[in-house]
Motif scaffolding. Structure first.
Motif, PDB file in Angstrom:
ATOM      1  N   SER A  87       0.835  -1.210   0.000  1.00 50.24           N
ATOM      2  CA  SER A  87       0.000   0.000   0.000  1.00 50.24           C
ATOM      3  C   SER A  87       0.866   1.255   0.000  1.00 50.24           C
ATOM      4  O   SER A  87       0.520   2.256  -0.643  1.00 50.24           O
ATOM      5  CB  SER A  87      -0.986  -0.001   1.173  1.00 50.24           C
ATOM      6  N   ASP A  88       2.012   1.208   0.701  1.00 50.70           N
ATOM      7  CA  ASP A  88       2.944   2.343   0.663  1.00 50.70           C
ATOM      8  C   ASP A  88       3.486   2.552  -0.757  1.00 50.70           C
ATOM      9  O   ASP A  88       3.578   3.688  -1.240  1.00 50.70           O
ATOM     10  CB  ASP A  88       4.119   2.111   1.621  1.00 50.70           C
ATOM     11  N   TYR A  89       3.844   1.461  -1.408  1.00 53.57           N
ATOM     12  CA  TYR A  89       4.342   1.535  -2.783  1.00 53.57           C
ATOM     13  C   TYR A  89       3.284   2.156  -3.701  1.00 53.57           C
ATOM     14  O   TYR A  89       3.587   3.023  -4.540  1.00 53.57           O
ATOM     15  CB  TYR A  89       4.730   0.143  -3.289  1.00 53.57           C
ATOM     16  N   LEU A  90       2.029   1.731  -3.538  1.00 52.09           N
ATOM     17  CA  LEU A  90       0.975   2.248  -4.407  1.00 52.09           C
ATOM     18  C   LEU A  90       0.755   3.740  -4.195  1.00 52.09           C
ATOM     19  O   LEU A  90       0.454   4.475  -5.145  1.00 52.09           O
ATOM     20  CB  LEU A  90      -0.313   1.452  -4.210  1.00 52.09           C
ATOM     21  N   PHE A  91       0.917   4.210  -2.959  1.00 56.77           N
ATOM     22  CA  PHE A  91       0.827   5.653  -2.697  1.00 56.77           C
ATOM     23  C   PHE A  91       1.925   6.396  -3.459  1.00 56.77           C
ATOM     24  O   PHE A  91       1.661   7.387  -4.154  1.00 56.77           O
ATOM     25  CB  PHE A  91       0.936   5.934  -1.192  1.00 56.77           C
ATOM     26  N   VAL A  92       3.154   5.919  -3.341  1.00 52.11           N
ATOM     27  CA  VAL A  92       4.280   6.577  -4.009  1.00 52.11           C
ATOM     28  C   VAL A  92       4.152   6.433  -5.528  1.00 52.11           C
ATOM     29  O   VAL A  92       4.445   7.371  -6.274  1.00 52.11           O
ATOM     30  CB  VAL A  92       5.625   6.021  -3.481  1.00 52.11           C
ATOM     31  N   LEU A  93       3.677   5.282  -5.992  1.00 52.21           N
ATOM     32  CA  LEU A  93       3.483   5.093  -7.427  1.00 52.21           C
ATOM     33  C   LEU A  93       2.435   6.065  -7.962  1.00 52.21           C
ATOM     34  O   LEU A  93       2.612   6.642  -9.044  1.00 52.21           O
ATOM     35  CB  LEU A  93       3.074   3.651  -7.736  1.00 52.21           C
ATOM     36  N   ALA A  94       1.358   6.285  -7.227  1.00 52.20           N
ATOM     37  CA  ALA A  94       0.345   7.262  -7.664  1.00 52.20           C
ATOM     38  C   ALA A  94       0.967   8.647  -7.786  1.00 52.20           C
ATOM     39  O   ALA A  94       0.692   9.378  -8.751  1.00 52.20           O
ATOM     40  CB  ALA A  94      -0.832   7.272  -6.689  1.00 52.20           C
ATOM     41  N   ARG A  95       1.784   9.009  -6.816  1.00 48.52           N
ATOM     42  CA  ARG A  95       2.468  10.306  -6.888  1.00 48.52           C
ATOM     43  C   ARG A  95       3.376  10.361  -8.114  1.00 48.52           C
ATOM     44  O   ARG A  95       3.428  11.380  -8.826  1.00 48.52           O
ATOM     45  CB  ARG A  95       3.306  10.550  -5.626  1.00 48.52           C
ATOM     46  N   ALA A  96       4.115   9.270  -8.361  1.00 49.98           N
ATOM     47  CA  ALA A  96       5.028   9.238  -9.508  1.00 49.98           C
ATOM     48  C   ALA A  96       4.263   9.317 -10.827  1.00 49.98           C
ATOM     49  O   ALA A  96       4.700   9.993 -11.768  1.00 49.98           O
ATOM     50  CB  ALA A  96       5.881   7.966  -9.458  1.00 49.98           C
ATOM     51  N   ILE A  97       3.125   8.647 -10.898  1.00 50.59           N
ATOM     52  CA  ILE A  97       2.312   8.708 -12.119  1.00 50.59           C
ATOM     53  C   ILE A  97       1.880  10.148 -12.379  1.00 50.59           C
ATOM     54  O   ILE A  97       1.995  10.652 -13.497  1.00 50.59           O
ATOM     55  CB  ILE A  97       1.104   7.750 -12.022  1.00 50.59           C
ATOM     56  N   ASN A  98       1.387  10.824 -11.354  1.00 54.17           N
ATOM     57  CA  ASN A  98       0.995  12.229 -11.530  1.00 54.17           C
ATOM     58  C   ASN A  98       2.190  13.071 -11.961  1.00 54.17           C
ATOM     59  O   ASN A  98       2.077  13.910 -12.856  1.00 54.17           O
ATOM     60  CB  ASN A  98       0.392  12.795 -10.237  1.00 54.17           C
ATOM     61  N   HIS A  99       3.315  12.848 -11.327  1.00 55.16           N
ATOM     62  CA  HIS A  99       4.531  13.600 -11.654  1.00 55.16           C
ATOM     63  C   HIS A  99       4.929  13.360 -13.110  1.00 55.16           C
ATOM     64  O   HIS A  99       5.211  14.314 -13.850  1.00 55.16           O
ATOM     65  CB  HIS A  99       5.651  13.197 -10.695  1.00 55.16           C
ATOM     66  N   ASN A 100       4.943  12.093 -13.531  1.00 61.54           N
ATOM     67  CA  ASN A 100       5.336  11.737 -14.902  1.00 61.54           C
ATOM     68  C   ASN A 100       4.334  12.265 -15.927  1.00 61.54           C
ATOM     69  O   ASN A 100       4.709  12.607 -17.049  1.00 61.54           O
ATOM     70  CB  ASN A 100       5.466  10.221 -15.056  1.00 61.54           C
ATOM     71  N   PHE A 101       3.067  12.316 -15.571  1.00 54.31           N
ATOM     72  CA  PHE A 101       2.011  12.756 -16.470  1.00 54.31           C
ATOM     73  C   PHE A 101       1.911  14.280 -16.516  1.00 54.31           C
ATOM     74  O   PHE A 101       1.292  14.850 -17.402  1.00 54.31           O
ATOM     75  CB  PHE A 101       0.673  12.156 -16.013  1.00 54.31           C
ATOM     76  N   GLY A 102       2.535  14.931 -15.520  1.00 52.28           N
ATOM     77  CA  GLY A 102       2.460  16.384 -15.448  1.00 52.28           C
ATOM     78  C   GLY A 102       1.207  16.878 -14.746  1.00 52.28           C
ATOM     79  O   GLY A 102       0.834  18.048 -14.892  1.00 52.28           O
ATOM     80  N   SER A 103       0.562  15.996 -14.003  1.00 54.39           N
ATOM     81  CA  SER A 103      -0.645  16.390 -13.260  1.00 54.39           C
ATOM     82  C   SER A 103      -0.252  16.916 -11.890  1.00 54.39           C
ATOM     83  O   SER A 103       0.641  16.375 -11.239  1.00 54.39           O
ATOM     84  CB  SER A 103      -1.576  15.188 -13.062  1.00 54.39           C
ATOM     85  N   ASP A 104      -0.946  17.935 -11.472  1.00 52.33           N
ATOM     86  CA  ASP A 104      -0.722  18.459 -10.120  1.00 52.33           C
ATOM     87  C   ASP A 104      -1.330  17.513  -9.102  1.00 52.33           C
ATOM     88  O   ASP A 104      -2.402  16.940  -9.329  1.00 52.33           O
ATOM     89  CB  ASP A 104      -1.366  19.835  -9.960  1.00 52.33           C
ATOM     90  N   GLU A 105      -0.632  17.381  -7.984  1.00 49.88           N
ATOM     91  CA  GLU A 105      -1.213  16.634  -6.882  1.00 49.88           C
ATOM     92  C   GLU A 105      -2.273  17.500  -6.224  1.00 49.88           C
ATOM     93  O   GLU A 105      -2.187  18.726  -6.236  1.00 49.88           O
ATOM     94  CB  GLU A 105      -0.136  16.228  -5.874  1.00 49.88           C
ATOM     95  N   ILE A 106      -3.257  16.852  -5.669  1.00 42.68           N
ATOM     96  CA  ILE A 106      -4.350  17.555  -5.016  1.00 42.68           C
ATOM     97  C   ILE A 106      -4.137  17.439  -3.510  1.00 42.68           C
ATOM     98  O   ILE A 106      -4.101  16.332  -2.964  1.00 42.68           O
ATOM     99  CB  ILE A 106      -5.713  16.965  -5.408  1.00 42.68           C
ATOM    100  N   PHE A 107      -3.972  18.569  -2.849  1.00 45.95           N
ATOM    101  CA  PHE A 107      -3.712  18.567  -1.416  1.00 45.95           C
ATOM    102  C   PHE A 107      -4.997  18.827  -0.640  1.00 45.95           C
ATOM    103  O   PHE A 107      -5.859  19.600  -1.079  1.00 45.95           O
ATOM    104  CB  PHE A 107      -2.661  19.618  -1.053  1.00 45.95           C
ATOM    105  N   TRP A 108      -5.100  18.198   0.494  1.00 49.02           N
ATOM    106  CA  TRP A 108      -6.238  18.402   1.392  1.00 49.02           C
ATOM    107  C   TRP A 108      -6.213  19.835   1.934  1.00 49.02           C
ATOM    108  O   TRP A 108      -5.179  20.338   2.361  1.00 49.02           O
ATOM    109  CB  TRP A 108      -6.154  17.403   2.543  1.00 49.02           C
ATOM    110  N   GLU A 109      -7.359  20.450   1.877  1.00 49.81           N
ATOM    111  CA  GLU A 109      -7.523  21.804   2.402  1.00 49.81           C
ATOM    112  C   GLU A 109      -8.423  21.710   3.620  1.00 49.81           C
ATOM    113  O   GLU A 109      -9.606  21.361   3.499  1.00 49.81           O
ATOM    114  CB  GLU A 109      -8.146  22.733   1.359  1.00 49.81           C
ATOM    115  N   LYS A 110      -7.891  22.009   4.762  1.00 49.03           N
ATOM    116  CA  LYS A 110      -8.638  21.919   6.015  1.00 49.03           C
ATOM    117  C   LYS A 110      -9.819  22.902   5.988  1.00 49.03           C
ATOM    118  O   LYS A 110      -9.667  24.053   5.581  1.00 49.03           O
ATOM    119  CB  LYS A 110      -7.722  22.227   7.195  1.00 49.03           C
ATOM    120  N   ASN A 111     -10.970  22.417   6.438  1.00 49.18           N
ATOM    121  CA  ASN A 111     -12.190  23.226   6.549  1.00 49.18           C
ATOM    122  C   ASN A 111     -12.578  23.901   5.248  1.00 49.18           C
ATOM    123  O   ASN A 111     -13.024  25.039   5.235  1.00 49.18           O
ATOM    124  CB  ASN A 111     -12.051  24.275   7.651  1.00 49.18           C
ATOM    125  N   CYS A 112     -12.385  23.226   4.168  1.00 51.66           N
ATOM    126  CA  CYS A 112     -12.680  23.774   2.853  1.00 51.66           C
ATOM    127  C   CYS A 112     -14.157  23.759   2.541  1.00 51.66           C
ATOM    128  O   CYS A 112     -14.899  22.966   2.873  1.00 51.66           O
ATOM    129  CB  CYS A 112     -11.928  22.991   1.783  1.00 51.66           C
TER     130      CYS A 112
END
Length: 185
Positions: free
Chosen positions: A160-185
């Motif tokens: 599961s840790d690998y899949l988290f990092v892989l998702a980040r890498a896929i976004n990075h390689n694809f040029g997609s921005d990561e979506i960050f949690w915004e508290k009380n949004c």
């Protein structure tokens, strides 16, 4: 009418056979555990089709899929069965840790919670991560009732840790921005 190799009709009343031959309910903790591992394996099959992962990760996913099949057979085998599957070797977790370290080294640092999303392949990888976490919970439930090799729990946890990092890498390689949690949004 000839009998099919696909269906046996023996499970039509809500039970199935374990590797040792004992019939158990299809909603038993053992079935929940290896059924969730099977679901995870199916998600990995979809992720392996991504054009946003490199050949090294595609090979690792193939290796993981084989190990997940092994884990499923371990979870489906009764402790007193005459046939016993081979346990996971110490290299199984190490293989995933090396991949995590390799991917993480190429990613920008972050100190915020990341929401699932970005590109489609990253979102699918986050789903697989969640299924891995559920598989881990189901395996722990089973381990409360019977002996389960602790290496299985470690392997699924690290996966599961690998899949988290892989998702980040896929976004990075694809040029997609990561979506960050915004508290009380």
């Amino acid at each position: 009418m000839t009998k099919s190799n696909v269906y046996t009709r023996t499970g039509d009343r809500g039970t199935t056979s374990l590797v040792g031959g004992t019939r158990v309910a299809k909603d038993s903790p053992r079935l929940e555990a290896y059924g969730t591992v099977d679901e995870l394996n199916s998600w990995l099959g979809l992720i392996a089709l991504s054009r946003n992962i490199d050949d090294q990760d595609r090979r690792l996913i193939g290796s993981v899929q084989n190990r997940l099949f092994d884990i499923g057979s371990m979870l489906a085998t009764e402790p007193d069965s005459k046939w016993q599957p081979q346990p996971l070797g110490p290299d199984a977790v190490a293989e995933i840790e090396l991949a995590i370290d390799r991917l993480d080294a190429a990613l920008p640092a972050h100190n915020r919670f990341i929401l699932p999303g970005g590109c489609e392949d990253a979102a699918r990888t986050h789903i697989a991560r969640c299924v891995a976490r559920r598989a881990e919970r189901r395996i722990i439930t089973l381990a409360d009732q019977t002996d389960v090799d602790p290496a299985i729990i470690s392997y699924i946890n690290r996966l599961s840790d690998y899949l988290f990092v892989l998702a980040r890498a896929i976004n990075h390689n694809f040029g997609s921005d990561e979506i960050f949690w915004e508290k009380n949004c």
